[in-house]
Scaffold this active site. Structure first.
Site, PDB file in Angstrom:
ATOM      1  N   ASP A 176     -31.967  20.780  32.031  1.00  0.00           N
ATOM      2  CA  ASP A 176     -30.588  21.031  32.408  1.00  0.00           C
ATOM      3  C   ASP A 176     -30.526  21.702  33.764  1.00  0.00           C
ATOM      4  OD1 ASP A 176     -27.917  21.233  32.196  1.00  0.00           O
ATOM      5  OD2 ASP A 176     -27.932  22.970  30.877  1.00  0.00           O
ATOM      6  N   ASP A 324     -23.666  21.181  25.175  1.00  0.00           N
ATOM      7  CA  ASP A 324     -23.796  22.610  24.918  1.00  0.00           C
ATOM      8  C   ASP A 324     -23.540  22.922  23.465  1.00  0.00           C
ATOM      9  OD1 ASP A 324     -24.484  23.355  27.362  1.00  0.00           O
ATOM     10  OD2 ASP A 324     -22.466  23.745  28.057  1.00  0.00           O
TER      11      ASP A 324
END
Lengths: 541, 111
Positions: A176, A324
């Site tokens: 990420d 997320d």
């Protein structure tokens, strides 16, 4: 904050209700276990190496999918993208939800008829697809569906074996970081392309807009400035008017007989639309993979290109990538398989990680990956709590000494019933009676119990010998293998003091199933054992 | 300008013609065994459902009626089956209808 919390809470509930032991179902998440199948008996080094390999393969798949998405987006194959996403969502909404609902119904013993179930599921899934992709619906509905997708995928991911999941979480957080921040990172170029074309990224994101403040009639701005940005900001990423940067997550989930791969992109320039994209890869197996990159908080800086109403002072729509949700929930769900204490610790860590990310966001005013800080804190707190919960030395009244990991529970556990061995032809000593427990701590984890003439070393669960362990008696007899609830259960080897040995299946401390018996002269008898006896064994020369 | 805008329940403005088409389409789509769409239709245009644009109001009212009708038919059946299905129905019929016995693992979608 609230949607993330809800997502995590529901995942934890599902895990607690349906999969409390953390049984790894490797067929469900085949992509995460391609290279290595975790075995209880493997050493920590083996597990770590295998898990790393798995996680890297997984990440490569995700990076590859991001690239494919990028190419499709570049060439404008929107129909393909949306078709793929729609199919994948249909699978999530219909098959996964159906399977979950069925299991829950079974759990509470409710008999529902097929017709109603299918009808309701049909309604649920069609409405889900419509509200995510096709038509405008009340925001709350859309948010609920988005969160539900997150919950489903997170729940599926909790079936990834333990070591692999932790390594995977860390690797994904790193990915990420790289994908959003590095120049040339896959997400970054995707976002830049989208901004350049003034288009939405095909993405599945959670959005929160102020809904309680009605527009004045005649106001046409799509994103009203919000005064409550600070509370909204807690929801995750914020995209300001000129939203720059975005996070992307792919989710690939297999429905019955197929693999769906979805890519979830968070953020897109300042528009409240949500896209999701999911791909179907034909495959017989159930697998799911996801690729999460960032739900990146992205306040557009005021200096960047002005979209509609680019004041840029306050982030006004809040968007949080579904990725997320998925990874936070996966972390917390994993923690739930250990103990509720770890759940609270990692929950608080994840939430404060989000807070830190938002502060950084305010500082840097650009797209940030939301995963790394939260995941790092979450993993750290999980293991700290585990350590905290562990290792001590206990002296029992009967002279037994336990040394090892434990946890503290609020209520004293009921004294485990003494396993009685009935009908065992070859006599073993009884597993010893459990010492009287101190009211609070229970043996949990790995530990050694020594009590006079016997020793047990191995895994404990809730004060019971459960997992892999070895037990030796003063007589010289010993058992090595799998335990469940203080009994021999599963694969195990029992050595008799006189040199005889049995290796094979055990059920409730009795030899039962396939096994082989070696007698004092070294002859090996193999075959089917039944309830401790071995009728019709054949001698293997 | 004021008359041309229909506000959704979120306060989102929609052009009046779009809103009318939408509520109409959603109402008709509801007949494809999708009663939940009717409920969403009412929810979506809640301000107009109470008082507002005549066309939207007409379709949302119809949606509400249809949804209520569907609930009246469906809920009793569901509750009846759950509560008393085994005693009211023939055993073989009951077993065929019972989702409890569905074997997910056989389809490869069990967890």
């Amino acid at each position: 904050m609230a949607p993330v919390s809800i997502c995590m809470a529901i995942t934890v509930l599902l895990v607690k209700a349906l999969n409390p032991e953390g049984t790894a179902d490797t067929t469900t998440v085949a992509i995460a276990t391609l290279a290595y199948q975790e075995q209880d008996t493997d050493s920590a080094g083996q597990k770590l190496g295998g898990a790393l390999l798995n996680a890297i393969i997984f990440m490569a798949v995700i990076a590859g999918m991001t690239f494919v998405l990028f190419l499709l987006f570049k060439w404008g194959c929107y129909k393909l993208i949306y078709g793929y996403m729609g199919f994948a969502m249909l699978n999530i909404f219909f098959f996964f939800t159906g399977a979950l609902v069925l299991q829950l119904l079974r759990l509470i013993g409710l008999h529902m008829d097929l017709f109603s179930l299918a009808f309701l599921l049909f309604n649920f899934s069609v409405l889900g697809i419509l509200s995510l992709f096709v038509m405008p619906v009340p925001l709350l509905l859309k948010q609920s569906y988005t969160v539900w997708v997150g919950i489903c995928v997170a729940y599926i991911f909790t079936h990834i074996p333990e070591w692999t999941s932790w390594v995977l979480l860390v690797i994904m957080a790193l990915y990420d970081l790289a994908a959003v921040l590095l120049p040339g990172g896959p997400l970054k170029i995707l976002v830049e392309l989208a901004i350049e074309r003034q288009q939405e990224l095909p993405a599945l994101i959670y959005e929160s807009r102020p809904t309680q403040r009605p527009y004045q009639r005649g106001m046409w701005r799509r994103q009203p400035p919000t005064g409550s940005s600070s509370s909204n900001a807690a929801d995750g990423s914020s995209s300001a008017a000129a939203g720059s940067g975005s996070g992307l997550a792919h989710v690939a989930v297999a429905g019955g007989g197929g693999v769906l791969a979805g890519e979830i992109v968070s953020g897109s320039g300042g528009s409240p639309n949500v896209f999701a994209r999911v791909a179907l890869l034909g495959d017989q197996q159930h697998r799911s993979s996801w690729d999460e990159a960032a739900a990146s908080p992205q306040p557009g800086s005021s200096s960047s290109d002005g979209g509609e109403g680019s004041e840029g002072e306050l982030p006004d729509g809040i968007k949080l990538g579904l990725g997320d949700f998925i990874f936070y929930s996966m972390l917390v769900g994993r923690a739930a398989m250990y103990d509720m204490m770890t759940v609270f610790a990692s929950y608080i860590a994840v939430i404060s990680g989000l807070g830190i990310t938002l502060m950084l966001l305010a500082l840097y005013r650009k797209a940030l990956p939301a995963l790394p800080v939260s995941i790092a804190l979450g993993v750290l707190f999980y293991f700290l709590t585990r350590l905290e919960l562990q290792t001590g030395r206990f002296y029992y009244k009967d002279g037994a000494i336990y040394e090892g990991q434990y946890k503290v529970v609020g209520l004293p556990p009921p004294a485990p019933a003494e396993p009685a061995k009935k009908g065992a032809k070859k006599k073993e000593e009884e597993p010893p009676a459990q010492p009287v427990e101190p009211p609070k701590p229970v043996r949990h984890g790995v530990g050694t119990l020594k009590c006079g003439d016997y020793t047990y070393t191995g895994e404990w669960v809730d004060d019971e010998m459960h997992g892999q362990g070895s037990f030796s008696f003063a007589s010289g007899a010993c058992y090595e293998g799998a335990w469940q609830h203080n009994k021999y259960q599963g694969q195990g080897r029992y050595c008799f003091p006189d040199g005889k040995a049995y290796q094979g299946d055990w059920v409730s401390s009795v030899m039962h199933g396939q096994g082989s018996f070696t007698d004092t002269e070294g002859h090996c008898w193999a075959g089917q054992f039944y309830n401790g006896a071995g009728p019709g064994l054949t001698c293997q020369l | 300008m004021d008359g041309l805008i229909v506000e959704t329940v979120d306060g989102e403005p929609l052009e009046r013609d779009n809103a009318r088409t939408l509520s109409k389409r959603v109402f008709y789509a509801g007949w494809l065994f999708l009663p939940w769409l009717w409920a969403v239709n009412v929810w979506m245009f809640w301000p107009d459902f109470r008082h507002g644009d005549a066309v939207v109001k007409a379709y949302t009212r119809r949606s509400a009626a249809c949804f209520a009708g569907w609930c009246c038919l469906f809920l009793p059946w569901m509750v009846l089956f759950m509560a008393a299905g085994s005693s009211l129905l023939n055993a073989s019929v009951y077993q065929k209808l019972d989702a409890y016995r569905l074997d997910l693992a056989a389809w490869g979608i069990g967890f």
